[in-house]
Design an enzyme around this catalytic site. Structure first.
Site, PDB file in Angstrom:
ATOM      1  N   SER A 124       0.703  -1.089   0.002  1.00  0.00           N
ATOM      2  CA  SER A 124      -0.054   0.067  -0.003  1.00  0.00           C
ATOM      3  C   SER A 124       0.948   1.361   0.009  1.00  0.00           C
ATOM      4  CB  SER A 124      -0.756   0.070   1.262  1.00  0.00           C
ATOM      5  OG  SER A 124      -1.447   1.292   1.524  1.00  0.00           O
TER       6      SER A 124
ATOM      7  N   TYR B 116      -2.213  -1.206  10.372  1.00  0.00           N
ATOM      8  CA  TYR B 116      -2.216  -1.299   9.137  1.00  0.00           C
ATOM      9  C   TYR B 116      -0.966  -0.813   8.696  1.00  0.00           C
ATOM     10  CZ  TYR B 116      -4.157  -1.259   4.040  1.00  0.00           C
ATOM     11  OH  TYR B 116      -4.133  -1.330   2.725  1.00  0.00           O
TER      12      TYR B 116
HETATM   13  P1  NAD Z   1     -11.209  -6.421  -0.051  1.00  0.00           P
HETATM   14  O1  NAD Z   1     -12.008  -6.325   1.304  1.00  0.00           O
HETATM   15  O2  NAD Z   1     -12.080  -6.135  -1.212  1.00  0.00           O
HETATM   16  O3  NAD Z   1     -10.809  -8.085  -0.289  1.00  0.00           O
HETATM   17  C1  NAD Z   1     -10.021  -8.516   0.848  1.00  0.00           C
HETATM   18  C2  NAD Z   1      -9.988 -10.343   0.535  1.00  0.00           C
HETATM   19  O4  NAD Z   1      -9.193 -10.636   1.488  1.00  0.00           O
HETATM   20  C3  NAD Z   1     -11.432 -10.835   0.446  1.00  0.00           C
HETATM   21  O5  NAD Z   1     -11.214 -11.882  -0.616  1.00  0.00           O
HETATM   22  C4  NAD Z   1     -11.682 -11.439   1.847  1.00  0.00           C
HETATM   23  O6  NAD Z   1     -12.289 -12.621   1.910  1.00  0.00           O
HETATM   24  C5  NAD Z   1     -10.191 -11.725   2.162  1.00  0.00           C
HETATM   25  N1  NAD Z   1      -9.754 -11.914   3.668  1.00  0.00           N
HETATM   26  C6  NAD Z   1     -10.207 -10.949   4.469  1.00  0.00           C
HETATM   27  N2  NAD Z   1      -9.997 -11.565   5.760  1.00  0.00           N
HETATM   28  C7  NAD Z   1      -9.297 -12.781   5.434  1.00  0.00           C
HETATM   29  C8  NAD Z   1      -8.889 -13.926   6.253  1.00  0.00           C
HETATM   30  N3  NAD Z   1      -9.025 -13.510   7.798  1.00  0.00           N
HETATM   31  N4  NAD Z   1      -8.297 -14.974   5.946  1.00  0.00           N
HETATM   32  C9  NAD Z   1      -8.410 -15.101   4.300  1.00  0.00           C
HETATM   33  N5  NAD Z   1      -8.837 -14.272   3.625  1.00  0.00           N
HETATM   34  C10 NAD Z   1      -9.228 -13.134   3.997  1.00  0.00           C
HETATM   35  O7  NAD Z   1     -10.059  -5.576  -0.008  1.00  0.00           O
HETATM   36  P2  NAD Z   1      -9.183  -5.058  -1.164  1.00  0.00           P
HETATM   37  O8  NAD Z   1      -9.598  -3.572  -1.136  1.00  0.00           O
HETATM   38  O9  NAD Z   1      -9.161  -5.695  -2.541  1.00  0.00           O
HETATM   39  O10 NAD Z   1      -7.641  -5.025  -0.664  1.00  0.00           O
HETATM   40  C11 NAD Z   1      -6.734  -6.121  -0.849  1.00  0.00           C
HETATM   41  C12 NAD Z   1      -5.439  -5.807  -0.673  1.00  0.00           C
HETATM   42  O11 NAD Z   1      -4.974  -4.423  -1.153  1.00  0.00           O
HETATM   43  C13 NAD Z   1      -5.167  -5.745   0.783  1.00  0.00           C
HETATM   44  O12 NAD Z   1      -3.857  -6.202   1.303  1.00  0.00           O
HETATM   45  C14 NAD Z   1      -5.489  -4.103   0.986  1.00  0.00           C
HETATM   46  O13 NAD Z   1      -4.550  -3.869   2.066  1.00  0.00           O
HETATM   47  C15 NAD Z   1      -4.376  -3.635  -0.144  1.00  0.00           C
HETATM   48  N6  NAD Z   1      -4.711  -2.254  -0.535  1.00  0.00           N
HETATM   49  C16 NAD Z   1      -6.042  -1.776  -0.801  1.00  0.00           C
HETATM   50  C17 NAD Z   1      -6.287  -0.517  -1.133  1.00  0.00           C
HETATM   51  C18 NAD Z   1      -7.507   0.017  -1.541  1.00  0.00           C
HETATM   52  O14 NAD Z   1      -7.607   1.193  -1.754  1.00  0.00           O
HETATM   53  N7  NAD Z   1      -8.745  -0.740  -1.666  1.00  0.00           N
HETATM   54  C19 NAD Z   1      -5.071   0.468  -1.010  1.00  0.00           C
HETATM   55  C20 NAD Z   1      -3.921  -0.077  -0.901  1.00  0.00           C
HETATM   56  C21 NAD Z   1      -3.617  -1.623  -0.497  1.00  0.00           C
END
Ligand code: NAD
Length: 265
Positions: A146, A159
Site C-alpha cells: 500500500s 495497518y
Molecule cells: P477487500 O476487502 O475487497 O478484499 C479482501 C480479501 O481478503 C477478500 O477476498 C476477503 O475474503 C479476504 N480476507 C479477508 N480477511 C481474511 C482472512 N482472515 N483470511 C483469509 N482471507 C481474508 O479488500 P481490497 O481493497 O481488495 O484489498 C486487497 C489488498 O489490497 C489488501 O491487502 C489491502 O490492504 C490492499 N490495498 C487496498 C487498497 C484500497 O484502496 N482498496 C489500497 C492499498 C492497498
C-alpha cells in the site's frame, strides 16, 4: 509477443481473491491463460460464479479452483491454504483488512489480527511457496502492500505497521532469491482503489460527518491523491501480470506505487 504470452502454463495463487483487488488480479492472470487458485471468504454460490467467469477467460474449467476458507490471520490457516493449493508458480499475497482507531483505543485483538493477516500471512505463504520455486528455478512473489508501506496516516497504526513490514519482507525475499535468475519478489503499493475495504471507510465517514457517500468519496480522493481518480483492480492486475513476465525478471525488491501521485508530494 505480449508480456503474458509465456505465462499460460503457470499456476497462480492469489490470496483474498473473492473480491476487490485480488479478484482483479486473478482476472488478469486468467486472461493470460494461467491456472488460477482463488482464496478468500464469501458465499459458495457467488464463489462458484466467480470460478465460472474466470474459467471462461482462461478457457478451461479445470484450471480454476477455490481453496475453501482458511483464516490467513493465523499460521495454521496459512499452512492449510498452502497444503490445499499445492505447488504454485506465482504467489500473490493480497488478503488484507483495515481497522481505524486512535492508538489509545486500538483493541489489542484487532492489532494482532491486522498484523497477522496483512504481514505474518505473507511470511508464512512465502516460506511455504519458495521450496517449489527454487526446485524448478522459476517463481514470482508479488506482495500487495500500500502507499501505507512507505508513508503513514493517523488512526491506522496496525495497518501502517504491517504494510511497512511487508515492504521490508519483500526486500529480504528479493535478496535471498537473488541467486536465482528467475525468482523475483516485488511489492505493489496502491493508493485508493474502490473495493469493499474502502467502501466501508467511506460509509463510516459519511455517517460520522452526516454527509453523503459521494461527498465523502470525493473528499477522500482529493485529500490524498492529486489525480482524483480511483485506481482499478484490473490496472493492478495488469501490473502483476507484467511483474510475472520474463521482461520484469530484473525488477527485484521494488515497491511500485500506483497511487495517482499520492506519495510524490
Ligand atoms: P477487500 O476487502 O475487497 O478484499 C479482501 C480479501 O481478503 C477478500 O477476498 C476477503 O475474503 C479476504 N480476507 C479477508 N480477511 C481474511 C482472512 N482472515 N483470511 C483469509 N482471507 C481474508 O479488500 P481490497 O481493497 O481488495 O484489498 C486487497 C489488498 O489490497 C489488501 O491487502 C489491502 O490492504 C490492499 N490495498 C487496498 C487498497 C484500497 O484502496 N482498496 C489500497 C492499498 C492497498
Amino acid at each position: 509477443m505480449s508480456f503474458s504470452a509465456a505465462l499460460n502454463t503457470r499456476r497462480v495463487l492469489v490470496t483474498g481473491s473473492t473480491s476487490g483487488i485480488g479478484l482483479g488480479i486473478a482476472t488478469m492472470f486468467a486472461k493470460s491463460g494461467c491456472e488460477i487458485i482463488l482464496s478468500g471468504m464469501g458465499k459458495q454460490d457467488e464463489i462458484d460464479a466467480l470460478c465460472s467467469t474466470l474459467a471462461g477467460l482462461n478457457g478451461d474449467s479445470t484450471k480454476v479452483r477455490h481453496v475453501p476458507d482458511a483464516d490467513l490471520s493465523t499460521a495454521l490457516g496459512c499452512e492449510a491454504l498452502m497444503h490445499q493449493a499445492g505447488p504454485v508458480d506465482v504467489l500473490v499475497n493480497n488478503a488484507g483488512m483495515q481497522h481505524v482507531s486512535p492508538l489509545e483505543d486500538f483493541s489489542t485483538e484487532m492489532w494482532d489480527r491486522v498484523i497477522g493477516l496483512n504481514l505474518s500471512s505473507c511470511f508464512h505463504t512465502t516460506r511455504l511457496a519458495l521450496p517449489h520455486m527454487r526446485a524448478q528455478g522459476w517463481g514470482r512473489i508479488i506482495n500487495i502492500a500500500s502507499v501505507h508501506g512507505t508513508i503513514a496516516s493517523p488512526y491506522k497504526a496496525a495497518y501502517v505497521a504491517a504494510k511497512h513490514g511487508l515492504v521490508g519482507l519483500t526486500k529480504v525475499t528479493a535478496l535471498e532469491t537473488s541467486d536465482c535468475p528467475n525468482i523475483t519478489a516485488n511489492a505493489i503499493n496502491p493508493g485508493w482503489v474502490l473495493t469493499p475495504l474502502v467502501q466501508h471507510q467511506v460509509e463510516a465517514r459519511a455517517e460520522a460527518n452526516s454527509s453523503s457517500f459521494d461527498e465523502e468519496k470525493d473528499k477522500l480522493l482529493s485529500e490524498k491523491q492529486p489525480c482524483t481518480e480511483f485506481t482499478t483492480p484490473e490496472q493492478l492486475g495488469d501490473l502483476a501480470v507484467f511483474l510475472a513476465s520474463d521482461s520484469a525478471r530484473n525488477i527485484r525488491g521494488a515497491s511500485l506505487h500506483v497511487d495517482g501521485g499520492w506519495t510524490v508530494q
